[in-house]
Design a protein around this motif. Structure first.
Motif, PDB file in Angstrom:
ATOM      1  N   THR A   1       0.823  -1.207   0.000  1.00 37.37           N
ATOM      2  CA  THR A   1       0.000   0.000   0.000  1.00 37.37           C
ATOM      3  C   THR A   1       0.857   1.257   0.000  1.00 37.37           C
ATOM      4  N   VAL A   2       1.812   1.321   0.915  1.00 38.18           N
ATOM      5  CA  VAL A   2       2.631   2.531   1.043  1.00 38.18           C
ATOM      6  C   VAL A   2       3.542   2.713  -0.165  1.00 38.18           C
ATOM      7  N   SER A   3       4.281   1.677  -0.540  1.00 39.61           N
ATOM      8  CA  SER A   3       5.214   1.808  -1.662  1.00 39.61           C
ATOM      9  C   SER A   3       4.469   2.042  -2.969  1.00 39.61           C
ATOM     10  N   GLY A   4       3.300   1.389  -3.127  1.00 38.68           N
ATOM     11  CA  GLY A   4       2.520   1.562  -4.353  1.00 38.68           C
ATOM     12  C   GLY A   4       2.132   3.007  -4.583  1.00 38.68           C
ATOM     13  N   TRP A   5       1.616   3.684  -3.544  1.00 47.92           N
ATOM     14  CA  TRP A   5       1.180   5.065  -3.705  1.00 47.92           C
ATOM     15  C   TRP A   5       2.354   6.000  -3.952  1.00 47.92           C
ATOM     16  N   PHE A   6       3.472   5.782  -3.249  1.00 49.21           N
ATOM     17  CA  PHE A   6       4.630   6.661  -3.439  1.00 49.21           C
ATOM     18  C   PHE A   6       5.234   6.487  -4.831  1.00 49.21           C
ATOM     19  N   ILE A   7       5.357   5.238  -5.297  1.00 48.10           N
ATOM     20  CA  ILE A   7       5.959   5.008  -6.607  1.00 48.10           C
ATOM     21  C   ILE A   7       5.039   5.499  -7.724  1.00 48.10           C
ATOM     22  N   ILE A   8       3.737   5.302  -7.569  1.00 44.00           N
ATOM     23  CA  ILE A   8       2.800   5.802  -8.576  1.00 44.00           C
ATOM     24  C   ILE A   8       2.858   7.328  -8.645  1.00 44.00           C
ATOM     25  N   ALA A   9       3.052   7.989  -7.504  1.00 37.24           N
ATOM     26  CA  ALA A   9       3.195   9.453  -7.513  1.00 37.24           C
ATOM     27  C   ALA A   9       4.412   9.873  -8.327  1.00 37.24           C
ATOM     28  N   ILE A  10       5.487   9.084  -8.239  1.00 34.19           N
ATOM     29  CA  ILE A  10       6.688   9.377  -9.037  1.00 34.19           C
ATOM     30  C   ILE A  10       6.390   9.197 -10.522  1.00 34.19           C
ATOM     31  N   PHE A  11       5.740   8.087 -10.885  1.00 37.22           N
ATOM     32  CA  PHE A  11       5.379   7.859 -12.280  1.00 37.22           C
ATOM     33  C   PHE A  11       4.411   8.938 -12.783  1.00 37.22           C
ATOM     34  N   ALA A  12       3.490   9.349 -11.925  1.00 39.89           N
ATOM     35  CA  ALA A  12       2.518  10.371 -12.321  1.00 39.89           C
ATOM     36  C   ALA A  12       3.198  11.691 -12.649  1.00 39.89           C
ATOM     37  N   ALA A  13       4.366  11.920 -12.074  1.00 38.11           N
ATOM     38  CA  ALA A  13       5.093  13.170 -12.304  1.00 38.11           C
ATOM     39  C   ALA A  13       5.866  13.162 -13.623  1.00 38.11           C
ATOM     40  N   LEU A  14       6.080  11.988 -14.204  1.00 37.58           N
ATOM     41  CA  LEU A  14       6.925  11.889 -15.400  1.00 37.58           C
ATOM     42  C   LEU A  14       6.432  12.746 -16.572  1.00 37.58           C
ATOM     43  N   PRO A  15       5.123  12.716 -16.925  1.00 37.64           N
ATOM     44  CA  PRO A  15       4.700  13.554 -18.069  1.00 37.64           C
ATOM     45  C   PRO A  15       4.976  15.041 -17.852  1.00 37.64           C
ATOM     46  N   PHE A  16       4.869  15.523 -16.618  1.00 40.70           N
ATOM     47  CA  PHE A  16       5.183  16.924 -16.345  1.00 40.70           C
ATOM     48  C   PHE A  16       6.677  17.175 -16.526  1.00 40.70           C
ATOM     49  N   TYR A  17       7.488  16.303 -15.956  1.00 39.78           N
ATOM     50  CA  TYR A  17       8.940  16.492 -15.973  1.00 39.78           C
ATOM     51  C   TYR A  17       9.523  16.349 -17.375  1.00 39.78           C
ATOM     52  N   LEU A  18       8.975  15.423 -18.167  1.00 34.93           N
ATOM     53  CA  LEU A  18       9.501  15.168 -19.509  1.00 34.93           C
ATOM     54  C   LEU A  18       8.898  16.075 -20.575  1.00 34.93           C
ATOM     55  N   SER A  19       7.946  16.924 -20.202  1.00 39.91           N
ATOM     56  CA  SER A  19       7.322  17.822 -21.172  1.00 39.91           C
ATOM     57  C   SER A  19       8.303  18.921 -21.580  1.00 39.91           C
ATOM     58  N   ASP A  20       7.884  19.751 -22.513  1.00 43.75           N
ATOM     59  CA  ASP A  20       8.727  20.843 -23.011  1.00 43.75           C
ATOM     60  C   ASP A  20       8.514  22.142 -22.245  1.00 43.75           C
ATOM     61  N   ASN A  21       7.982  22.047 -21.024  1.00 38.96           N
ATOM     62  CA  ASN A  21       7.637  23.259 -20.268  1.00 38.96           C
ATOM     63  C   ASN A  21       8.648  23.605 -19.181  1.00 38.96           C
ATOM     64  N   ASN A  22       9.791  22.921 -19.174  1.00 36.93           N
ATOM     65  CA  ASN A  22      10.847  23.200 -18.182  1.00 36.93           C
ATOM     66  C   ASN A  22      10.336  23.127 -16.749  1.00 36.93           C
ATOM     67  N   ILE A  23       9.589  22.085 -16.457  1.00 38.13           N
ATOM     68  CA  ILE A  23       9.061  21.866 -15.107  1.00 38.13           C
ATOM     69  C   ILE A  23      10.108  21.112 -14.301  1.00 38.13           C
ATOM     70  N   SER A  24      10.452  21.644 -13.133  1.00 40.99           N
ATOM     71  CA  SER A  24      11.489  21.033 -12.301  1.00 40.99           C
ATOM     72  C   SER A  24      10.993  19.728 -11.691  1.00 40.99           C
ATOM     73  N   ALA A  25      11.931  18.938 -11.171  1.00 39.93           N
ATOM     74  CA  ALA A  25      11.563  17.669 -10.539  1.00 39.93           C
ATOM     75  C   ALA A  25      10.678  17.899  -9.326  1.00 39.93           C
ATOM     76  N   ALA A  26      10.978  18.946  -8.539  1.00 35.06           N
ATOM     77  CA  ALA A  26      10.177  19.249  -7.354  1.00 35.06           C
ATOM     78  C   ALA A  26       8.749  19.613  -7.738  1.00 35.06           C
ATOM     79  N   ASP A  27       8.605  20.472  -8.765  1.00 34.70           N
ATOM     80  CA  ASP A  27       7.263  20.863  -9.212  1.00 34.70           C
ATOM     81  C   ASP A  27       6.499  19.674  -9.788  1.00 34.70           C
TER      82      ASP A  27
END
Length: 470
Positions: free
Chosen positions: A61-87
Motif C-alpha cells: 500500500t505505502v510503496s505503491g502510492w509513493f511510486i505511482i506518484a513518481i510515475f505520475a510526475a513523469l509527463p510533467f517532468y519530460l514535457s517541453d515546459n521546463n518543469i522542475s523535478a520538485a514541481d
C-alpha cells in the motif's frame, strides 16, 4: 498497477487526437517507462505465491502510492515546459492523492494534454482511495477503520468473491456519477473540455481546474451543480452499492452521513448571515449564499475548488475555514481530512467519561451505526489523532525553518495532511498557489499529501525499525 497507469498515460493524447497534444512524446516516454517496469515485475513474480499477509499489505500500500506518484510526475517532468523535478513530483502527488494544490499558474493557456492528465490523475486517485478505504485499511486496522470492516475487507478465499462483486459495484457507481457530472456541466454551458476536466475532479473531490480562477470562472448554476457533485463524492460509495442491491435507505440512516449533511446545512447559512451583517456594500443574499455554500463544501469535502478568495471574508470566516480544513468527508468516499466518524467517536468517548464520573459503577455500551465499538477501535483512533497532530506540528516547524510565515507554514502543513488543496494567506490561499515556495517545502508537502492520504499510520508503521526486524 504500473501497466494500468501506463494505459491511462496514453489517454490525454488519444482524447485530444494528437493535434493539440504538444507533449505527446513525453506521454509516450512516460507510458513506456511505467509499462516496462510493470511487465518486468509481472514476469519476475509469475506463478509465485501471492499470499498477502498484513506485513506485505503495508509495504504494498505505502510503496505503491509513493511510486505511482513518481510515475505520475513523469509527463510533467519530460514535457517541453521546463518543469522542475520538485514541481513535477508535487503536482503528481497532489493529483493522485486528490489534494488539488498546484504549483502551476497560467492554467487558461497551459497545454491541454497536461491539464487533462492532471484531471485523469485525480479521477484514478479517487477510485483508488475508495478501494483502499473499503478493502485495505479496515484489514490493516488503521486509524479506527476496522469499524467499517465487511467480509470484503478480509483477504481470504471466502471473501474474494464478495470483494470482486463490491469492486465492480464501486467502479460502476463511480463511472456513472462521473459521466453524469460531465454531461451536467456541459449542458449548463461549459465547453466539453472544461466539463470533462471538472466532471472528473468534482467526483474525485480533487479540485484541479482548467483556469487560474478555478470555479470562479463559471456562473452560480454551475457552482450549485459542483456543490452537489462534491457532496456525492464525499459520501460512502459502498452505501451507494448497497442501495443498488435493494437495501434502500441505508445511505441516510448512516450516522456520519447525517452529521456531514448537517454541517453543510448549518455552517454556510450562519456564515452567510455573518457576511450579510459585516458587508459594507449592497448584499445579494442568493448569490452570496451560493458562493458560501460552494466554498464551505469545497473545504469540508477537501476538494479545493474556490470561486473567490474566502480568506478575505473577515476574521470569523478566516478562522472558521481553518478549522473546517480538519473535518473531511465520510469514510469510504474520495474525500480526505480526519473524517466525520472520528469526531463522532470522540463525542461518544466524552459522553462515556462524563457518565462514568456521575455513575462510577454504571455498565455502559458503546455503539456506532448499530455496531459495537471495541477498545481496539478507540485505541487506533486515538493513535491516529495523536500522530496526525504530531506530524502537523513537525511539518509546520520544518516549513517555518524554510523562512515561511506562520499562516503559510501552518495552513500548508494542514492542507497537505488533510488533502484539502489551497491553504490560507496571501501566498498559498485560494487566490494563490504553491509555485513560489522553495523546492524543499514542495518535496515536504508532497510527502505530507501522500502520508495524509494513507492515513499517516500506514507510513509510520512501514518506517518503524520494528517492522523490518523479523
Amino acid at each position: 498497477m504500473f501497466v494500468l497507469l501506463s494505459i491511462f498515460m496514453t489517454l490525454p493524447v488519444i482524447f485530444l487526437a494528437g493535434s493539440v497534444a504538444p507533449n505527446a512524446m513525453a506521454f509516450a516516454e512516460s507510458a513506456g517507462i511505467a509499462c516496462f517496469i510493470g511487465v518486468v515485475g509481472i514476469i519476475a513474480t509469475y506463478r509465485q505465491s501471492s499470499d498477502l499477509k498484513p506485513r506485505y499489505m503495508f509495504v504494498l500500500t505505502v510503496s505503491g502510492w509513493f511510486i505511482i506518484a513518481i510515475f505520475a510526475a513523469l509527463p510533467f517532468y519530460l514535457s517541453d515546459n521546463n518543469i522542475s523535478a520538485a514541481d513535477a513530483f508535487f503536482e503528481g502527488s497532489s493529483g493522485i492523492t486528490t489534494t488539488g494544490a498546484t504549483v502551476f499558474d497560467g492554467l487558461d493557456t497551459m497545454d491541454r494534454d497536461l491539464l487533462l492528465w492532471r484531471s485523469i490523475l485525480q479521477w484514478i486517485g479517487g477510485i483508488g482511495i475508495i478501494g483502499m478505504f473499503v478493502a485495505v485499511l479496515p484489514f490493516l486496522r488503521v486509524g479506527g477503520m476496522r469499524l467499517f470492516a465487511t467480509e470484503s475487507s478480509e483477504w481470504t478465499d471466502k471473501a474474494l468473491p464478495r470483494m470482486k462483486t463490491l469492486s465492480r459495484g464501486l467502479l460502476f457507481v463511480y463511472m456513472v456519477i462521473s459521466i453524469t457530472a460531465v454531461v451536467t456541466y456541459w449542458l449548463s454551458g461549459m465547453t466539453i473540455f472544461d466539463a470533462f476536466n471538472h466532471g472528473l475532479t468534482s467526483i474525485a473531490t480533487g479540485g484541479f481546474s482548467t483556469s487560474d480562477l478555478s470555479m470562479g470562472k463559471f456562473n452560480d448554476l454551475i457552482l450549485m451543480e459542483a456543490t452537489l457533485f462534491m457532496i456525492i463524492g464525499s459520501l460512502p460509495f459502498f452505501l451507494f452499492v448497497r442501495e443498488l442491491h435493494g437495501q434502500h435507505g441505508v445511505l441516510f440512516r448512516d450516522q456520519q452521513v447525517r452529521l456531514f449533511l448537517a454541517i453543510l446545512f448549518v455552517v454556510p447559512a450562519l456564515l452567510t448571515l455573518y457576511r450579510w451583517f459585516v458587508s459594507p456594500v449592497p448584499f445579494d443574499p442568493l448569490h452570496n449564499y451560493t458562493a458560501t455554500l460552494f466554498n464551505v463544501t469545497s473545504v469540508v469535502t477537501t476538494t479545493g475548488y474556490a470561486s473567490e478568495d474566502y480568506s478575505a471574508w473577515g476574521p470569523l470566516a478566516f478562522v472558521l475555514f481553518f478549522f473546517l480544513m480538519f473535518v473531511g468527508g465520510c469514510s469510504g468516499s474520495t474525500a480526505g481530512g480526519m473524517k466525520i466518524f472520528r469526531f463522532q467517536l470522540s463525542l461518544i468517548i466524552l459522553k462515556e467519561q462524563l457518565m462514568r464520573l456521575l455513575h462510577p459503577r454504571a455498565v455502559l455500551t458503546r455503539n456506532y451505526n448499530g455496531r459495537a465499538v471495541s477498545d481496539e477501535i478507540i485505541s487506533s483512533m486515538i493513535a491516529y489523532t495523536f500522530i496526525f497532530l504530531l506530524c502537523l506540528l513537525l511539518m509546520t516547524i520544518a516549513l517555518a525553518a524554510m523562512q515561511l510565515d506562520f499562516v503559510t507554514s501552518l495552513s500548508g502543513a494542514l492542507t497537505a495532511l488533510t488533502n484539502v488543496g489551497p491553504g490560507l494567506g496571501d501566498i498559498i490561499g485560494p487566490a494563490g498557489n504553491f509555485g513560489t515556495l522553495p523546492d524543499g517545502a514542495k518535496w515536504l508537502l508532497a510527502v505530507g499529501m501522500l502520508m495524509g492520504r494513507l492515513e499517516i499510520l500506514s507510513v509510520v508503521v512501514v518506517l518503524s525499525p520494528g517492522f523490518w526486524r523479523s
